[in-house]
Design a protein around this motif. Structure first.
Motif, PDB file in Angstrom:
ATOM      1  N   ALA A   3      29.230  55.644  36.995  1.00 44.12           N
ATOM      2  CA  ALA A   3      29.737  56.857  36.347  1.00 44.12           C
ATOM      3  C   ALA A   3      30.332  57.804  37.380  1.00 44.12           C
ATOM      4  N   ALA A   4      29.684  57.896  38.537  1.00 46.70           N
ATOM      5  CA  ALA A   4      30.194  58.770  39.598  1.00 46.70           C
ATOM      6  C   ALA A   4      31.529  58.263  40.113  1.00 46.70           C
ATOM      7  N   MET A   5      31.698  56.933  40.199  1.00 46.01           N
ATOM      8  CA  MET A   5      32.969  56.350  40.618  1.00 46.01           C
ATOM      9  C   MET A   5      34.067  56.706  39.632  1.00 46.01           C
ATOM     10  N   ARG A   6      33.747  56.659  38.344  1.00 45.04           N
ATOM     11  CA  ARG A   6      34.744  57.000  37.331  1.00 45.04           C
ATOM     12  C   ARG A   6      35.138  58.472  37.424  1.00 45.04           C
ATOM     13  N   ARG A   7      34.128  59.339  37.614  1.00 46.33           N
ATOM     14  CA  ARG A   7      34.418  60.774  37.707  1.00 46.33           C
ATOM     15  C   ARG A   7      35.254  61.108  38.937  1.00 46.33           C
ATOM     16  N   SER A   8      35.127  60.291  39.985  1.00 43.40           N
ATOM     17  CA  SER A   8      35.870  60.550  41.221  1.00 43.40           C
ATOM     18  C   SER A   8      37.341  60.161  41.105  1.00 43.40           C
ATOM     19  N   GLY A   9      37.701  59.509  39.987  1.00 46.59           N
ATOM     20  CA  GLY A   9      39.097  59.161  39.766  1.00 46.59           C
ATOM     21  C   GLY A   9      39.481  57.755  40.187  1.00 46.59           C
ATOM     22  N   LEU A  10      38.502  56.921  40.561  1.00 46.89           N
ATOM     23  CA  LEU A  10      38.819  55.545  40.928  1.00 46.89           C
ATOM     24  C   LEU A  10      39.348  54.795  39.717  1.00 46.89           C
ATOM     25  N   SER A  11      40.196  53.806  39.967  1.00 45.05           N
ATOM     26  CA  SER A  11      40.843  53.071  38.876  1.00 45.05           C
ATOM     27  C   SER A  11      39.829  52.254  38.078  1.00 45.05           C
ATOM     28  N   PRO A  12      40.161  51.969  36.801  1.00 48.19           N
ATOM     29  CA  PRO A  12      39.285  51.116  35.996  1.00 48.19           C
ATOM     30  C   PRO A  12      39.016  49.765  36.654  1.00 48.19           C
ATOM     31  N   ALA A  13      40.026  49.196  37.318  1.00 45.64           N
ATOM     32  CA  ALA A  13      39.852  47.899  37.962  1.00 45.64           C
ATOM     33  C   ALA A  13      38.806  47.969  39.068  1.00 45.64           C
ATOM     34  N   THR A  14      38.849  49.035  39.874  1.00 40.64           N
ATOM     35  CA  THR A  14      37.874  49.204  40.954  1.00 40.64           C
ATOM     36  C   THR A  14      36.469  49.375  40.386  1.00 40.64           C
ATOM     37  N   CYS A  15      36.330  50.180  39.356  1.00 41.95           N
ATOM     38  CA  CYS A  15      35.020  50.387  38.722  1.00 41.95           C
ATOM     39  C   CYS A  15      34.505  49.097  38.100  1.00 41.95           C
ATOM     40  N   ASN A  16      35.385  48.327  37.484  1.00 44.60           N
ATOM     41  CA  ASN A  16      34.974  47.075  36.866  1.00 44.60           C
ATOM     42  C   ASN A  16      34.523  46.054  37.906  1.00 44.60           C
ATOM     43  N   ARG A  17      35.186  46.036  39.073  1.00 43.01           N
ATOM     44  CA  ARG A  17      34.759  45.117  40.133  1.00 43.01           C
ATOM     45  C   ARG A  17      33.366  45.483  40.634  1.00 43.01           C
ATOM     46  N   ALA A  18      33.109  46.788  40.764  1.00 51.49           N
ATOM     47  CA  ALA A  18      31.780  47.234  41.179  1.00 51.49           C
ATOM     48  C   ALA A  18      30.745  46.857  40.126  1.00 51.49           C
ATOM     49  N   LEU A  19      31.134  46.967  38.864  1.00 45.91           N
ATOM     50  CA  LEU A  19      30.235  46.611  37.770  1.00 45.91           C
ATOM     51  C   LEU A  19      29.941  45.117  37.781  1.00 45.91           C
ATOM     52  N   SER A  20      30.950  44.304  38.098  1.00 43.93           N
ATOM     53  CA  SER A  20      30.752  42.854  38.167  1.00 43.93           C
ATOM     54  C   SER A  20      29.782  42.490  39.284  1.00 43.93           C
ATOM     55  N   ALA A  21      29.926  43.159  40.431  1.00 42.39           N
ATOM     56  CA  ALA A  21      29.010  42.912  41.548  1.00 42.39           C
ATOM     57  C   ALA A  21      27.582  43.296  41.165  1.00 42.39           C
ATOM     58  N   LEU A  22      27.436  44.435  40.476  1.00 42.32           N
ATOM     59  CA  LEU A  22      26.117  44.875  40.021  1.00 42.32           C
ATOM     60  C   LEU A  22      25.534  43.878  39.033  1.00 42.32           C
ATOM     61  N   SER A  23      26.370  43.374  38.130  1.00 35.04           N
ATOM     62  CA  SER A  23      25.916  42.397  37.142  1.00 35.04           C
ATOM     63  C   SER A  23      25.403  41.142  37.814  1.00 35.04           C
ATOM     64  N   LEU A  24      26.084  40.707  38.886  1.00 35.14           N
ATOM     65  CA  LEU A  24      25.674  39.515  39.615  1.00 35.14           C
ATOM     66  C   LEU A  24      24.289  39.697  40.228  1.00 35.14           C
ATOM     67  N   VAL A  25      24.045  40.872  40.799  1.00 35.86           N
ATOM     68  CA  VAL A  25      22.749  41.169  41.408  1.00 35.86           C
ATOM     69  C   VAL A  25      21.660  41.227  40.334  1.00 35.86           C
ATOM     70  N   LEU A  26      21.957  41.916  39.216  1.00 39.83           N
ATOM     71  CA  LEU A  26      20.970  42.048  38.147  1.00 39.83           C
ATOM     72  C   LEU A  26      20.659  40.706  37.493  1.00 39.83           C
ATOM     73  N   LYS A  27      21.659  39.817  37.433  1.00 40.39           N
ATOM     74  CA  LYS A  27      21.422  38.482  36.883  1.00 40.39           C
ATOM     75  C   LYS A  27      20.391  37.740  37.729  1.00 40.39           C
ATOM     76  N   SER A  28      20.530  37.852  39.045  1.00 35.16           N
ATOM     77  CA  SER A  28      19.557  37.238  39.941  1.00 35.16           C
ATOM     78  C   SER A  28      18.192  37.893  39.784  1.00 35.16           C
ATOM     79  N   ALA A  29      18.189  39.230  39.655  1.00 39.00           N
ATOM     80  CA  ALA A  29      16.923  39.948  39.501  1.00 39.00           C
ATOM     81  C   ALA A  29      16.194  39.534  38.229  1.00 39.00           C
TER      82      ALA A  29
END
Length: 237
Positions: A3-29
């Motif tokens: 959410a902070a990345m979105r508020r800072s004005g980063l592009s949807p693509a950049t936020c989605n890539r960060a979300l994908s990386a987070l999803s990968l970690v949470l899948k392992s968790a």
């Protein structure tokens, strides 16, 4: 954090890539029993991205990349360039997903592909020599770079994302390629070269596992410059 990345004005693509990386970690968790839910996959978490022409390497650049890459990485980069695999599909690829006669690569890994369907991709003859020596059916094809010092094969996590990315950056520098290219852009290169080689859109859609033909259509525009350079899909000089 997202959410902070979105508020800072980063592009949807950049936020989605960060979300994908987070999803990968949470899948392992989740597999390790540390969390009970992968919150990065909830509906509405990803932002809609605008359509854009994919980044890709020219034929000569792709060839130089493979030549400059260390031997342990050529196969991994190769399945993206020659078969259009996504990062996760390449990382999850096991020898049981590769036909014993060496003709096809199964890009399903241990689960469904992004589009929800298993697909079979013909194994390009130039790719076969780039693959590591064949191992047991259940072993990862690219086990060499996911195996930790203790010998165990962990679920893909952040460190498994960073290592291929850094290896690609080093290979690009060694090849003298001054472009910002990601591993996913190697998949884009496959789609672009397939168009330039004369493949029809439906065939490319099936090979790349696109759920929508509108995604595949982006490669028609991207391939315009490449058509003059190649008559068939080949990275050899």
């Amino acid at each position: 954090r997202i959410a902070a990345m979105r508020r800072s004005g980063l592009s949807p693509a950049t936020c989605n890539r960060a979300l994908s990386a987070l999803s990968l970690v949470l899948k392992s968790a989740m597999r390790w029993g540390l969390v009970t839910q992968n919150v990065a996959t909830v509906s509405g978490a990803r932002q809609r991205e605008g359509r854009k022409v994919p980044r890709f390497l020219a034929v000569d650049e792709a060839r130089r990349l493979l030549e400059a890459a260390p031997a342990r990485w050529r196969g991994f980069f190769g399945v993206c360039l020659y078969a259009g695999l996504r990062f996760g599909e390449a990382a999850a690829l096991r020898w049981r997903d590769v036909d014993a006669d060496g003709l096809t690569v199964r890009a399903s890994g241990d689960g469904p592909t992004k589009s929800g369907h298993e697909r079979v991709i013909p194994l390009h003859p130039e790719l076969e020599p780039l693959l590591p020596p064949r191992g047991p059916a259940a072993e990862l094809v690219f086990a060499a770079w996911v195996r930790r010092p203790g010998g165990e094969l962990p679920d893909p996590a952040v460190d498994q994302v960073k290592r291929p990315t850094r290896a690609l950056e080093r290979a690009l520098r060694a090849a003298g390629i001054d472009k910002r290219v990601s591993i996913h852009d190697l998949r884009h290169t496959f789609g672009t070269l397939m168009v330039a080689a004369g493949a029809d859109v439906r065939t490319i859609q099936a090979l790349m596992g696109h759920s929508s033909i509108l995604t595949t259509a982006r490669y028609l525009h991207a391939a315009a410059d490449a058509k003059a350079a190649i008559s068939r899909l080949s990275l050899k000089g």
